[in-house]
Scaffold this motif. Structure first.
Motif, short mmCIF file in Angstrom:
data_model
loop_
_atom_site.label_atom_id
_atom_site.label_comp_id
_atom_site.label_asym_id
_atom_site.label_seq_id
_atom_site.Cartn_x
_atom_site.Cartn_y
_atom_site.Cartn_z
N ASP A 399 -22.91 115.63 -10.49
CA ASP A 399 -21.83 116.61 -10.42
C ASP A 399 -21.24 116.62 -9.01
O ASP A 399 -21.97 116.66 -8.01
N THR A 400 -19.93 116.59 -8.93
CA THR A 400 -19.21 116.66 -7.66
C THR A 400 -18.22 117.81 -7.75
O THR A 400 -18.24 118.61 -8.71
N GLU A 401 -17.30 117.88 -6.78
CA GLU A 401 -16.31 118.96 -6.78
C GLU A 401 -15.38 118.91 -7.98
O GLU A 401 -14.70 119.89 -8.28
N THR A 402 -15.34 117.78 -8.71
CA THR A 402 -14.45 117.68 -9.86
C THR A 402 -15.11 118.14 -11.16
O THR A 402 -14.42 118.31 -12.17
N ALA A 403 -16.42 118.33 -11.15
CA ALA A 403 -17.15 118.56 -12.41
C ALA A 403 -16.71 119.82 -13.13
O ALA A 403 -16.37 119.80 -14.31
N ALA A 404 -16.70 120.95 -12.44
CA ALA A 404 -16.44 122.23 -13.10
C ALA A 404 -15.03 122.30 -13.68
O ALA A 404 -14.84 122.65 -14.85
N LEU A 405 -14.02 121.97 -12.87
CA LEU A 405 -12.65 122.08 -13.34
C LEU A 405 -12.37 121.06 -14.46
O LEU A 405 -11.69 121.40 -15.45
N SER A 406 -12.86 119.86 -14.34
CA SER A 406 -12.61 118.86 -15.38
C SER A 406 -13.23 119.29 -16.71
O SER A 406 -12.65 119.07 -17.77
N LYS A 407 -14.39 119.93 -16.66
CA LYS A 407 -15.02 120.41 -17.89
C LYS A 407 -14.24 121.58 -18.49
O LYS A 407 -14.11 121.69 -19.72
N GLU A 408 -13.74 122.45 -17.63
CA GLU A 408 -12.96 123.59 -18.12
C GLU A 408 -11.67 123.12 -18.82
O GLU A 408 -11.32 123.61 -19.90
N ILE A 409 -11.00 122.15 -18.21
CA ILE A 409 -9.79 121.61 -18.83
C ILE A 409 -10.14 120.88 -20.12
O ILE A 409 -9.43 121.00 -21.14
N SER A 410 -11.23 120.14 -20.12
CA SER A 410 -11.66 119.42 -21.33
C SER A 410 -11.93 120.38 -22.47
O SER A 410 -11.55 120.11 -23.62
N ALA A 411 -12.60 121.48 -22.18
CA ALA A 411 -12.90 122.46 -23.23
C ALA A 411 -11.62 123.05 -23.80
O ALA A 411 -11.50 123.25 -25.03
N ALA A 412 -10.64 123.31 -22.95
CA ALA A 412 -9.36 123.86 -23.41
C ALA A 412 -8.62 122.86 -24.29
O ALA A 412 -8.05 123.23 -25.33
N ILE A 413 -8.62 121.60 -23.89
CA ILE A 413 -7.94 120.57 -24.69
C ILE A 413 -8.66 120.35 -26.01
O ILE A 413 -8.02 120.23 -27.06
N ALA A 414 -9.99 120.31 -25.97
CA ALA A 414 -10.76 120.11 -27.20
C ALA A 414 -10.47 121.22 -28.20
O ALA A 414 -10.29 120.97 -29.40
N SER A 415 -10.42 122.45 -27.72
CA SER A 415 -10.10 123.58 -28.59
C SER A 415 -8.69 123.42 -29.17
O SER A 415 -8.47 123.67 -30.37
N HIS A 416 -7.75 123.00 -28.35
CA HIS A 416 -6.38 122.79 -28.81
C HIS A 416 -6.32 121.71 -29.89
O HIS A 416 -5.49 121.78 -30.81
N LEU A 417 -7.22 120.72 -29.81
CA LEU A 417 -7.23 119.62 -30.77
C LEU A 417 -8.04 119.93 -32.03
O LEU A 417 -8.20 119.06 -32.89
N GLY A 418 -8.57 121.15 -32.13
CA GLY A 418 -9.25 121.55 -33.36
C GLY A 418 -10.76 121.59 -33.29
O GLY A 418 -11.42 121.77 -34.32
#
Length: 456
Positions: A399-418
């Protein structure tokens, strides 16, 4: 007036670069080449057991032509520069290798020597390199490399007793042709566009950048066994001097069966034991690339390469939003059986993929996003540690400085995709043809779902 192409590639080699008694073979497209020959003390050709049976199979595969259903053939002269990137991107996202013919546009016509490489590519003749040796490989496939100097490697091209190559010569200055320079989405939209949202504070592995450009240097008669390239990257190769037969494989059917795709990769990696199965289940095409030609292959593309004459090529690895579903399959194979499939282990994938995810809320609407690649990117970011390649270092998924935000955006996109608690992302991704990119994502709707990530 263009000189007629010489289909006999053996004449100047026999007795000078390869043994005079080397066997020869005629390929389906009419080219005649030598078969590799390196002898032991009893005068037995050590290439008879593995290399030659594979080459005989490859030589019988059909030539890839502009009429191919599975390979896209383009010409620099026929595609307007402003359209080239979109045409290439679309083909790659459909799991089609792309060959761009540029014969006649390559100005360099000199003998392949250490001086040539120094003058045109800034490769010093004194550079230390790892040399892959066909004879050593035939004796013990786990011990194939020795240290050497580039000048002596080039001189040994004229030694009939040696068949060698040097892989992955770092050439950070090399790149795709100008009209394709933005095809690398990992750099163009991942690293370039995300440092405002997430500054680079941790140690970044140099392979995030050093794999973007390299050189390949081969003696005549070197066979690269069937494999796919590591970490789900796309690969581009431009022929500079010489010639290659690049053979691409794909399953005849069962594209929805991930286990079948895994079996195919494993069996191709042990060709001589599985030739009957391969003939029954694989479709193959021979893409002949010559000076000025560029070949780009999608992630996970299983391929073998035969180099009939001394050759030098440049190339590189990169990532693309439209190919993430293929990247996911490739990285999955790296986890399960990566130690026997890939060309090398890389350590850069996850950080670049996280940056690509962070870049999506501000991504240009010009970039087409498709449902299955986008879903695959979400999975690889959310489950990053599960995609550590077999034998890979734990630091590759730290995990680096990109881990938390990238996961948060991924969760939002995944939810948007169903994706829901009862319908996981993998359930959606693993269903259906694994090579299909799915429907085009409506960007206006996606942008609304990600609006909170664009606040300044």
């Amino acid at each position: 007036m263009t000189a007629p192409h010489n289909y006999d590639l053996t004449g100047t080699l026999l007795g000078t670069e390869v043994p005079l008694n080397s066997p020869v073979i005629t390929w389906k497209d009419g080219h005649t080449t030598i078969l590799p020959a390196v002898y032991d003390e009893k005068k037995n050709n050590l290439c008879e057991a593995v290399d030659i049976p594979i080459i005989r199979y490859l030589a019988k595969c059909p030539e890839s032509t502009p009429h191919s259903q599975y390979v896209t053939h383009l010409s620099n002269a026929d595609i307007p520069p402003n359209m080239m990137e979109d045409v290439v991107s679309s083909a790659l996202s459909l799991n089609k290798p792309v060959v761009i013919r540029g014969i006649g546009q390559h100005a360099v016509e000199e003998e392949l020597t250490a001086d040539f490489l120094d003058k045109h590519y800034a490769i010093s003749p004194h550079r230390a390199v790892w040399i892959h040796d066909a004879k050593s490989r035939a004796i013990d496939h786990t011990k194939v490399t020795t240290a050497g100097v580039l000048k002596s490697f080039c001189e040994s091209m004229k030694d009939p007793e040696k068949i060698q190559c040097v892989l992955d010569i770092p050439l950070a200055q090399t790149s795709l042709q100008d009209q394709l320079r933005n095809l690398d989405h990992g750099l163009a939209h991942g690293w370039n566009h995300t440092t405002y949202d997430v500054q680079i504070t941790s140690n970044v592995h140099p392979e995030n950048f050093t794999v973007k450009g390299w050189g390949l240097l081969h003696h005549a008669g070197f066979l690269t066994y069937p494999h796919h390239d590591a970490e789900g990257s796309l690969t581009w190769v431009r022929m500079e001097v010489g010639m290659k037969f690049w053979v691409v494989f794909r399953p005849i059917d069962r594209h929805d069966d991930r286990k079948h795709l895994q079996d195919m990769a494993i069996k191709l990696g042990d060709f001589t034991e599985n030739e009957v199965w391969i003939r029954a289940n694989c479709r193959a095409e021979v893409i002949t690339i010559m000076p000025g030609d560029t070949l780009i292959i999608p992630p996970g593309q299983l391929h073998a390469v035969y180099t009939p004459v001394a050759s030098f090529a440049t190339g590189g690895h990169f990532y693309h939003y439209g190919c993430m579903h293929l990247t996911e399959i490739s990285r999955y194979l790296d986890v399960v059986v990566g130690d026997c499939l890939t060309n090398q282990a890389l350590h850069n994938a996850l950080e670049t993929l996280r940056r690509m995810m962070i870049g999506i809320p501000r991504l240009s609407p010009r970039i087409s996003l498709y449902k299955r690649p986008l879903l695959a990117l979400c999975i690889m970011v959310l489950q990053g540690k599960q995609y550590r390649a077999k034998g890979g270092h734990k630091s590759a998924v730290a995990d680096t400085e990109t881990a938390a935000l990238s996961k948060e955006i991924s969760a939002a996109i995944a939810s948007h995709l169903g994706v829901t608690k009862r319908k996981s992302a993998s359930m959606l991704l693993y269903k259906g043809d694994q090579f299909e990119r799915g429907a085009l994502v409506v960007r206006e709707e996606l942008d609304k779902a990600l609006i909170r990530f664009t606040e300044l």
